[in-house]
Design an enzyme around this catalytic site. Structure first.
Site, short mmCIF file in Angstrom:
data_model
loop_
_atom_site.label_atom_id
_atom_site.label_comp_id
_atom_site.label_asym_id
_atom_site.label_seq_id
_atom_site.Cartn_x
_atom_site.Cartn_y
_atom_site.Cartn_z
N HIS A 140 -3.44 -12.75 0.52
CA HIS A 140 -2.56 -11.69 1.03
C HIS A 140 -3.43 -10.60 1.63
O HIS A 140 -4.35 -10.09 0.98
CB HIS A 140 -1.72 -11.12 -0.11
CG HIS A 140 -0.86 -9.97 0.31
ND1 HIS A 140 0.18 -10.10 1.19
CD2 HIS A 140 -0.92 -8.65 -0.03
CE1 HIS A 140 0.75 -8.92 1.38
NE2 HIS A 140 0.10 -8.02 0.65
N LYS A 161 -1.90 -1.47 4.86
CA LYS A 161 -2.77 -2.40 5.60
C LYS A 161 -2.24 -2.65 7.01
O LYS A 161 -2.99 -2.57 7.99
CB LYS A 161 -2.86 -3.74 4.84
CG LYS A 161 -3.44 -3.64 3.45
CD LYS A 161 -3.57 -5.00 2.79
CE LYS A 161 -2.21 -5.64 2.50
NZ LYS A 161 -1.39 -4.87 1.56
N ASP A 179 -0.23 -10.29 6.68
CA ASP A 179 0.45 -10.73 5.46
C ASP A 179 -0.24 -11.95 4.83
O ASP A 179 -0.76 -11.87 3.73
CB ASP A 179 1.92 -11.03 5.71
CG ASP A 179 2.69 -11.24 4.41
OD1 ASP A 179 2.32 -10.62 3.41
OD2 ASP A 179 3.63 -12.04 4.40
#
Length: 311
Positions: A140, A161, A179
């Protein structure tokens, strides 16, 4: 063990199938090809039977010069091991005898359609097989190419992020994956970062939704893959947790046995995180060139002390 099929190879390199059309689902499990020159003259001590076998002009010309009976023996000795397939790079002329053997042993016989030498073709196939058969994991995070260097951004969900990645894209850098980042181990020193195909070109921003960065910002905003050079962990700001040494002690994150240089960047309103990531990438590059700002600074201090002592 990961595997691809002969059919994947046929499609990737637009190969012509001369024999074994019904055998294209045969698996390929080895990431290097082999030219069976020594095997044609009878040396089988180190014959990698599970590799794709490449026949160039040297091998084909050698076979053409043999008598019918001798050729039958030489080829029979090799097809007996049932390699995944044969690829001929010297054209299909005069290969009736080889096609006969491949049909009999149910081995795909393929021919290149493009005009290129065997030495040009082999590195392309090797690179493709290494990449496709590489061990991989999914993590992730976000993967970007910043100033030509692969950067992994990690951190808890909601830390920022993707928003940071969006800012970096706006500054001319490229998104690789958001992702879900797929990491492939190409060698004991090399980790490749890429997307999982489903999320290709997509960036998810909280309160905004899903963006296609190519549609919004053009092809320059996206890159298929990148070699990972730096692992950056984004964390929430903690008072007095950051140090201010001249140079940080090297830290590493390990992926599939490969150590990647790692740093932590704490987030706080008003802090230019994208700028810090750019600085980290450029500083990493300078370190690879053998330059250290801290070492230069200390050398200046030492030189100043030496001058003071001489006065």
């Amino acid at each position: 063990m990961k595997k691809i099929t002969v059919e994947n190879l046929v499609k990737r390199f637009s190969l012509k199938v001369l024999a074994g059309e019904d055998q294209l689902q045969k698996p390929i499990t080895q990431s290097r090809v082999h030219r069976p020159g020594l095997e044609f003259v009878g040396h089988f001590d180190f014959f990698p039977t599970e590799r794709v076998q490449i026949l160039g002009k040297k091998e084909v010309n050698y076979l053409h010069k043999l008598s019918h009976e001798e050729r039958k023996i030489r080829i029979g000795n090799i097809v007996h091991y049932h390699p995944p397939c044969f690829i001929v790079t010297a054209g299909e002329e005069g290969l009736t005898y080889l096609r006969h053997h491949c049909i009999e042993e149910k081995i795909p016989l393929l021919v290149t359609r493009t005009v290129e030498t065997t030495s040009e073709f082999i590195p392309k196939v090797d690179a493709y097989l290494v990449k496709e058969l590489a061990p991989e994991i999914a993590i992730h995070g976000v993967c970007l190419n910043v100033s030509g260097m692969g950067i992994l951004l990690r951190g808890n969900s909601g830390v920022g992020k993707s928003e940071t990645a969006h800012t970096l894209i706006g500054r001319g850098h490229r998104l690789v994956a958001d992702d879900i980042v797929v990491l492939k181990k190409l060698s004991p020193q090399t980790i490749l970062g890429t997307h999982d195909k489903k999320t290709k070109e997509f960036l998810a921003l909280r309160s905004i939704g899903l963006l296609n960065v190519v549609r919004m910002y053009g092809r320059k905003a996206f890159q298929e893959e990148t070699r990972i050079a730096l692992d950056i962990l984004l964390t929430k700001w903690e008072k007095d947790a950051l140090n201010n040494e001249l140079e940080q002690e090297p830290q590493f994150t390990e992926y599939m046995g490969v150590k990647i240089p790692s740093i932590e960047i704490q987030l706080q309103p008003g802090r230019d995180v994208a700028g810090l990531i750019e600085a980290a990438a450029n500083n990493w590059y300078l370190r690879q060139q053998g330059y250290s700002a801290a070492e230069e600074f200390l050398s200046r201090i030492e030189a100043d002390f030496a001058d003071q002592e001489l006065k």
